[in-house]
Write a protein that holds these residues in place. Structure first.
Motif, short mmCIF file in Angstrom:
data_model
loop_
_atom_site.label_atom_id
_atom_site.label_comp_id
_atom_site.label_asym_id
_atom_site.label_seq_id
_atom_site.Cartn_x
_atom_site.Cartn_y
_atom_site.Cartn_z
N LEU A 244 46.45 49.03 48.09
CA LEU A 244 45.09 48.96 47.58
C LEU A 244 45.01 47.95 46.45
O LEU A 244 45.86 47.91 45.57
N HIS A 245 43.96 47.13 46.46
CA HIS A 245 43.75 46.19 45.35
C HIS A 245 43.18 46.98 44.19
O HIS A 245 42.31 47.81 44.35
N GLY A 246 43.67 46.74 43.02
CA GLY A 246 43.18 47.44 41.84
C GLY A 246 43.98 48.69 41.52
O GLY A 246 43.79 49.29 40.48
N HIS B 39 47.95 46.73 41.51
CA HIS B 39 48.29 45.45 42.12
C HIS B 39 47.31 44.40 41.64
O HIS B 39 46.12 44.66 41.46
N HIS B 40 47.79 43.23 41.43
CA HIS B 40 46.93 42.13 40.98
C HIS B 40 46.32 41.42 42.18
O HIS B 40 47.00 41.12 43.15
N SER B 41 45.03 41.18 42.10
CA SER B 41 44.36 40.42 43.14
C SER B 41 44.59 38.95 42.89
O SER B 41 44.74 38.50 41.75
N PRO B 42 44.61 38.14 43.97
CA PRO B 42 44.78 36.71 43.77
C PRO B 42 43.56 36.15 43.04
O PRO B 42 42.46 36.69 43.15
#
Length: 168
Positions: free
Chosen positions: A156-158, A161-164
């Motif tokens: 999951l993004h957020g 984890h860092h989004s590009p």
């Protein structure tokens, strides 16, 4: 090309089946008895018989060697053609990597969770060998591979984890 085939008790049949289709000038069957196994067996025996019992590991080592030879015999019979054989003692990850120094390919099988796709289908020792083998590697499933529907979902993004960064 010389092909090294790492045989383990639960997966050797799949490795032998995989090497049949490979072009090879020579095939070497490899089995490694983990040196810590003998220590564990001796410790278990001492626990059952008490501290006063002699720590004679000779019969235990003989049984492990006999089982190793039986596995190599069965693998060679299943393959049905001449091979070299290596029966080693030691830490499997180091012994397998060292045995591959003169090989063009290593064949080994997944040894983790066979019910789903993903990194847990590979155990720690196998992962080390995959990462350090000094030759090509053919990794096979020991049975039917799981369906694609068993693939783990993407992270999951957020959720840590860092989004590009956005495209500029």
């Amino acid at each position: 090309m010389k092909i090294m085939v790492w045989l383990t008790e639960g997966t050797w049949e799949a490795c032998i089946d995989a090497v049949r289709d490979q072009p090879a000038t020579s095939i070497e069957l490899l089995h490694v008895i983990d040196s810590e196994s003998l220590d564990a067996l001796a410790g278990a025996r001492a626990s059952l018989l008490g501290r006063g019992s002699a720590a004679d590991t000779g019969p235990l080592a003989d049984n492990l060697k006999a089982a190793q030879q039986a596995l190599l015999d069965a693998a060679q019979a299943r393959l049905g053609r001449p091979t070299g054989r290596q029966a080693r003692w030691g830490r499997p990850e180091g012994e397998v990597v060292a045995a591959c120094a003169s090989a063009g390919m290593l064949i080994l099988a997944r040894d983790g969770d066979h019910t789903r796709l993903g990194p847990r289908s590979i155990g720690h020792t196998t992962r080390f060998i995959l990462d350090h083998a000094p030759c090509r590697v053919l990794l096979t499933w020991p049975d039917e591979p799981p369906r694609l529907s068993t693939l783990p979902p993407p992270p999951l993004h957020g959720a840590g984890h860092h989004s590009p960064p956005p495209a500029s």
